[in-house]
Design a protein around this motif. Structure first.
Motif, PDB file in Angstrom:
ATOM      1  N   GLN A  95      -5.517  -3.182   3.301  1.00  7.46           N
ATOM      2  CA  GLN A  95      -4.502  -2.141   3.405  1.00  7.46           C
ATOM      3  C   GLN A  95      -5.142  -0.767   3.416  1.00  7.46           C
ATOM      4  O   GLN A  95      -5.724  -0.332   2.440  1.00  7.46           O
ATOM      5  N   GLU A  96      -5.024  -0.122   4.536  1.00  7.58           N
ATOM      6  CA  GLU A  96      -5.423   1.280   4.628  1.00  7.58           C
ATOM      7  C   GLU A  96      -6.856   1.540   4.171  1.00  7.58           C
ATOM      8  O   GLU A  96      -7.132   2.513   3.469  1.00  7.58           O
ATOM      9  N   VAL A 142      -7.398  -2.359  -1.042  1.00  4.99           N
ATOM     10  CA  VAL A 142      -6.477  -1.257  -0.767  1.00  4.99           C
ATOM     11  C   VAL A 142      -7.241   0.053  -0.881  1.00  4.99           C
ATOM     12  O   VAL A 142      -7.855   0.335  -1.902  1.00  4.99           O
ATOM     13  N   SER A 143      -7.197   0.844   0.181  1.00  5.83           N
ATOM     14  CA  SER A 143      -7.846   2.157   0.169  1.00  5.83           C
ATOM     15  C   SER A 143      -9.301   2.089  -0.258  1.00  5.83           C
ATOM     16  O   SER A 143      -9.775   2.953  -0.979  1.00  5.83           O
ATOM     17  N   CYS A 147      -5.486  -2.245   9.497  1.00 10.14           N
ATOM     18  CA  CYS A 147      -6.240  -0.994   9.399  1.00 10.14           C
ATOM     19  C   CYS A 147      -7.510  -0.998  10.235  1.00 10.14           C
ATOM     20  O   CYS A 147      -8.214   0.016  10.297  1.00 10.14           O
ATOM     21  N   LYS A 199      -9.795  -0.680  13.386  1.00 12.50           N
ATOM     22  CA  LYS A 199      -9.556   0.147  14.558  1.00 12.50           C
ATOM     23  C   LYS A 199     -10.053  -0.477  15.854  1.00 12.50           C
ATOM     24  O   LYS A 199      -9.749  -0.004  16.934  1.00 12.50           O
ATOM     25  N   ARG A 254      -2.057  10.507   2.243  1.00 10.92           N
ATOM     26  CA  ARG A 254      -3.317   9.773   2.221  1.00 10.92           C
ATOM     27  C   ARG A 254      -4.115  10.040   3.483  1.00 10.92           C
ATOM     28  O   ARG A 254      -3.590   9.993   4.598  1.00 10.92           O
ATOM     29  N   TYR A 291      -6.077   8.312   5.084  1.00 11.32           N
ATOM     30  CA  TYR A 291      -5.984   7.221   6.051  1.00 11.32           C
ATOM     31  C   TYR A 291      -4.787   7.422   6.965  1.00 11.32           C
ATOM     32  O   TYR A 291      -4.855   7.268   8.187  1.00 11.32           O
ATOM     33  N   ARG A 292      -3.672   7.773   6.395  1.00 11.77           N
ATOM     34  CA  ARG A 292      -2.453   7.937   7.174  1.00 11.77           C
ATOM     35  C   ARG A 292      -2.593   9.110   8.136  1.00 11.77           C
ATOM     36  O   ARG A 292      -2.218   9.026   9.305  1.00 11.77           O
ATOM     37  N   GLU A 295     -10.966   2.247   5.007  1.00 14.87           N
ATOM     38  CA  GLU A 295     -11.820   2.821   6.037  1.00 14.87           C
ATOM     39  C   GLU A 295     -12.923   1.821   6.325  1.00 14.87           C
ATOM     40  O   GLU A 295     -13.874   1.688   5.559  1.00 14.87           O
ATOM     41  N   SER A 300       0.869  -1.166   0.000  1.00 13.83           N
ATOM     42  CA  SER A 300       0.000   0.000   0.000  1.00 13.83           C
ATOM     43  C   SER A 300       0.898   1.204   0.000  1.00 13.83           C
ATOM     44  O   SER A 300       1.867   1.278   0.730  1.00 13.83           O
TER      45      SER A 300
END
Lengths: 343, 573
Positions: free
Chosen positions: B159-160, B133-134, B188, B190, A126, A128-129, B162, A39
């Motif tokens: 990966q990353e 991813v994303s 990722c 939470k 990003r 997210y980061r 939401e 990623s």
């Protein structure tokens, strides 16, 4: 080779397969591109600053005054694109760029904007980061607004709070045997020994050390007037000058790995388990150990066609400054632009 | 032309795996097209709106692995409104209806719903690998469906994303009989994790090679997991905080020491610097180290850690490392190929940032460097020229000065010459991101020298249409061009409309392009979708007023015409 004409044969779908395949291939031709599977943070461009139509700015963030202001309203709102602007300040060159970067239409909205607006969506990180770091930093430093002076205390306790589940609370420190470590003060050849287990916190320790070193020798003039005023009595309530950086001396320790660290960074228990000896160092020599506190404001103010969202987040985290300049503690107020759209 | 029977050709084609090559093969002749199409198992679609699922299914009945990308790249930085599009639902529905035996699905920047995850998990019996991813739009309930129903799942890699975390139980949904996991990445997420379920899962996955935990997994659980899976190759820690004098910590140290296969280490989503010495024993084997989330790690501890990592090829780090620390990297990591330095403080208030000096040190010490992402306080032309000379092998070069139009920190000149040197020296450069004060000159250089360039990102740069034209005319292999806040306008956009058919997409926001121009472009090129994204609140965007400047334009080639799922604020001309 039959079926040779593979290029640009127009026609119906049922016609030339080569057209179809070429078309299909066009959309499927690119490999995963030069991007690795990991990623990745892709560098790109964020929200436009003041982009959009006359009266309106799509999005912008507000920054605190002492934030490193990137933009100031163009002194001359007349857009005169001079390619090689030799403006020395970044802020005016940014405003020039903004003016020339096709935001003539937003020149008035720029003027309307606050004196110090950060460029939205820059640096391109990003979302997210950003969110992740913010949440982490919040956890590190705890809620609320901490001034640098009180930082140590709060930070210690909050980190402890955070990690309380993670490492075994050795419960009651009262019954521990003694833990003597050597303490040296810069400039004094003879050191002392101190029982760390006889103290329950950094504050207590610092108090003891101040009493031990910084009051008895009149030649050493370090502690601020406050200490002298109070005549060396135990003042547990006031924050120790050794810890908060306001004296000329800084309290450091050598840990198990042989590294010299600033006292107060880690929870007390953890400190006890890794400290080998203490040194009260002159502030001017303590480069590389200084501490800086950053206070991040996250604020997002933007309007959308269908929705309006405002986010404020306050984040505190501490970093160690390992670069050359003298150690200073500063609080920086910064705004971190964060945009999320909600309909 | 076939001298060989089909089966032989098919066998030969099996050796051709790259998408580009297979596409070329399919164009040779009808029979090659047919053979290739039936034997193709893996398809990559860079823009989900460029083709329809029906066409995909019709052409490749043997499809097993599909990669899809949705939103434009700038969605990463919140430039693209939330519900712009990129929905995977229609794809999964269409695939479910067909006879395709899908086994792998890789999605990037797409909107995924729990329903589609559920449908996916129920329909495809042999489904093995899900990589997101994303992405967004799903919750842990969707993950629970995947866990429950995909009995032969090998890879679940998040990966990353939401993800709406409904906490806990999805991990328990993995069947007791599911022993096939090779890769599990839930960093990722939470929320809390059922630690017991995690331990049991790892215990019954003998093939597990890659495990990336989220922050909720404490260090003592990590120790237990490592005891179960000493063959791990890729580890992402969760929380890495513990009392170094405790029993659990010592156990962890010995557990880590047994993991001699670990080559890739990441995580440290929460870290206590005192604990880092536990990983020293494996540092010497690491080829990838990701400390870019380790907010608590800096100074001596960080440098000391790096000094143990002599075999590092890829390093992701925060700018806490400083120029001095980069010097340590340069002298230690001689095999370094990829470096990413992220800002710990994006406002750039001048504290823990890196400058051009760090980059020069790296370039001098790491000649194999070919991929760079560097957020820095400042840059100079001289430094870039030096870097270009030291490292001619760059494939990806992305530089972001924290102030987007900062000139050369020493000479106050634009950074044209520096980037010019980079493109001239690095003949294999495929991806470039620029920042700093830049004029049309840099684009002249790019057009002249960047022959292999495929992706270019530009912000606040250039003086006139000439800049954009240099690039469009010069970079023959350009596939993705994304521009924000540059003075490029109609003349540049319309100069060579055919060019856009050779590219995947073009993004322009806050430039000088007007609505009328976009309409002309759309009319001339029916094979493109020209999308106007308008989010202005106060002013109604008048579709008839051609003189209006367009705030955001996204155009891409497509074979299926305008999409039907565009939201209100997107106009497809």
């Amino acid at each position: 080779m039959q079926g040779g004409s593979v290029i640009g044969v127009g026609g119906s779908e049922s016609g030339s397969m080569s057209t179809v395949s070429r078309e299909d291939n066009m959309v499927m031709s690119s490999e995963g591109s030069s991007c690795p599977d990991e990623s990745e943070l892709e560098l790109g461009l964020g929200l436009s600053l003041g982009g959009g139509f006359k009266m309106h700015q799509v999005s912008r963030t507000l920054a605190a005054k002492n934030f490193l202001s990137v933009v100031s309203p163009p002194a001359s709102s007349s857009p005169s694109p001079s390619p090689s602007s030799s403006s020395s300040s970044s802020s005016s060159s940014l405003s020039r760029a903004i003016v020339t970067a096709g935001t003539k239409r937003t020149a008035d909205s720029m003027a309307a904007a606050n004196g110090s607006s950060q460029v939205v969506g820059w640096p391109p990180i990003r979302a997210y980061r950003i969110n992740s770091m913010v949440n982490q930093a919040k956890g590190l430093a705890g809620e609320g607004f901490n001034s640098t002076m009180e930082n140590h205390k709060n930070e210690t306790s909050v980190v402890e709070k955070n990690t309380i589940g993670s490492y075994p609370n050795n419960g009651n420190a009262k019954l521990r045997k003694s833990l003597f470590v050597k303490v040296n003060l810069d400039g004094i050849p003879i050191g002392r020994k101190i029982d760390l287990n006889g103290h329950e916190s950094y504050e207590k320790l610092a108090k003891t050390l101040e009493d031990m070193f910084l009051r008895t020798s009149p030649s050493v003039n370090l502690v601020g007037s406050r200490a002298l005023e109070h005549g060396g009595k135990n003042e547990i309530t006031r924050p120790s000058k050794l810890l908060d950086g306001s004296s000329d001396f800084v309290l450091t320790y050598e840990d198990k790995d042989g590294d010299w660290m600033l006292v107060g960074d880690v929870p007390w228990e953890m400190f006890l388990s890794s400290v080998k000896r203490l040194r009260i160092m002159r502030t001017s020599e303590a480069t590389g150990l200084g501490k800086q506190i950053h206070i991040l404001f996250l604020s997002c103010l933007h309007s959308f066609f269908h929705s309006y969202l405002r986010l404020h987040q306050l984040v505190i985290y501490s970093t160690k400054n390992t670069t050359e300049p003298e150690t200073k503690k500063q609080a920086h107020l910064e705004y971190y632009s964060l945009k999320s759209t909600v309909r | 032309m076939n001298y060989f029977p089909d089966e032989v050709l098919e066998h030969v084609f099996d050796f051709i795996t790259s998408h580009k090559d297979r596409n070329s093969v399919s164009l040779v002749c009808k029979s090659w097209y047919k053979i290739e199409r039936y034997s193709r198992q893996s398809v990559f679609i860079g823009n989900c709106y460029s083709i329809s699922p029906e066409r995909l299914i019709a052409r490749f009945p043997g499809l097993k692995s599909l990669t899809l990308k949705g939103k434009p790249h700038f969605a990463d930085f919140n430039l693209v409104p939330y519900d712009w599009g990129g929905f995977v639902d229609p794809w999964i529905k269409a695939l479910a209806k067909s006879r395709i035996g899908l086994e792998e699905l890789r999605l990037k920047r797409m909107v995924v719903s729990d329903e589609s995850l559920e449908l996916l998990s129920r329909t495809f019996v042999n489904f093995r690998s899900l990589v997101l991813v994303s992405c967004e739009g799903f919750t842990t309930d969707g993950l629970a469906a995947i866990a429950s129903n995909c009995r032969f799942l090998r890879e679940l890699d998040l990966q990353e994303n939401e993800v709406d975390d409904h906490r806990g139980h999805w991990l328990s949904c993995f069947h007791e009989s599911c022993t096939s996991l090779v890769s599990l990445n839930f960093a990722c997420l939470k929320g809390e994790i059922n630690l017991g379920a995690l331990e049991r899962l790892v215990a019954r996955s003998p093939n597990l090679k890659s495990l990336r935990l989220n922050r909720a997994v404490p260090l003592d659980t990590l120790q237990k997991l490592l005891m179960r899976a000493p063959e791990l190759v890729d580890l992402g820690t969760g929380s890495f905080v513990h009392d170094p004098s405790s029993e659990a910590y010592n156990k962890l140290k010995s557990a880590i020491q047994r993991c001699k296969s670990i080559r890739s280490l990441s995580g440290f989503l929460e870290v206590a610097p005192q604990c880092m010495s536990a990983i020293y024993p494996i540092c010497g084997n690491l080829t990838f180290l990701n400390l870019s989330y380790a907010l608590g790690l800096h100074g001596n501890k960080l440098r000391k850690l790096i000094q143990h990592c002599r075999k590092l090829q890829r390093l992701w780090i925060l700018d806490y490392i400083g120029d001095k620390g980069l010097g340590v990297v340069a002298s230690t990591c001689k095999e370094l190929q990829e470096l990413r330095v992220f800002p710990s403080d994006p406002s750039g208030a001048g504290n823990a940032a890196v400058t051009e000096e760090g980059l020069v040190l790296i370039s001098a010490g790491c000649p194999k460097l070919n991929s760079l992402l560097y957020f820095c306080q400042q840059m100079t032309n001289a430094a870039l020229i030096t870097v270009a000379k030291n490292c001619p092998n760059f494939i990806r070069f992305r530089l972001a000065t924290l102030d987007p139009i900062k000139p050369d920190a020493v000479s106050n000149q634009p950074l044209d010459e520096g980037f010019g040197a980079i493109v001239q020296s690095c003949k294999g450069l495929k991806r470039l991101s620029l920042s700093g004060l830049l004029t049309d000159q840099v684009f002249l250089y790019i057009g002249m020298y960047a022959e292999q360039l495929e992706m270019l990102s530009i912000a606040f740069a250039g003086d006139s249409d000439k800049g954009m034209l240099y690039v469009l005319n010069g970079c023959k292999k350009l596939r993705k061009l994304e521009i924000r806040d540059c003075p490029f306008g109609n003349a540049a956009l319309l100069e060579d409309v055919g060019k856009y058919e050779t590219m995947r997409s073009l993004w322009m926001s806050s430039c000088e392009v007007t609505l009328g121009c976009c309409k002309i472009l759309a009319k001339k090129m029916p094979s493109l979708n020209v999308e106007i994204i308008n989010e202005s609140e106060q002013m109604e965007f008048n579709l008839d007023d051609d003189r209006q400047k367009v705030d955001k334009m996204y155009l891409y080639r497509t074979v299926v015409g305008p999409r039907k799922d565009a939201p209100e604020f997107v106009w497809i001309l």
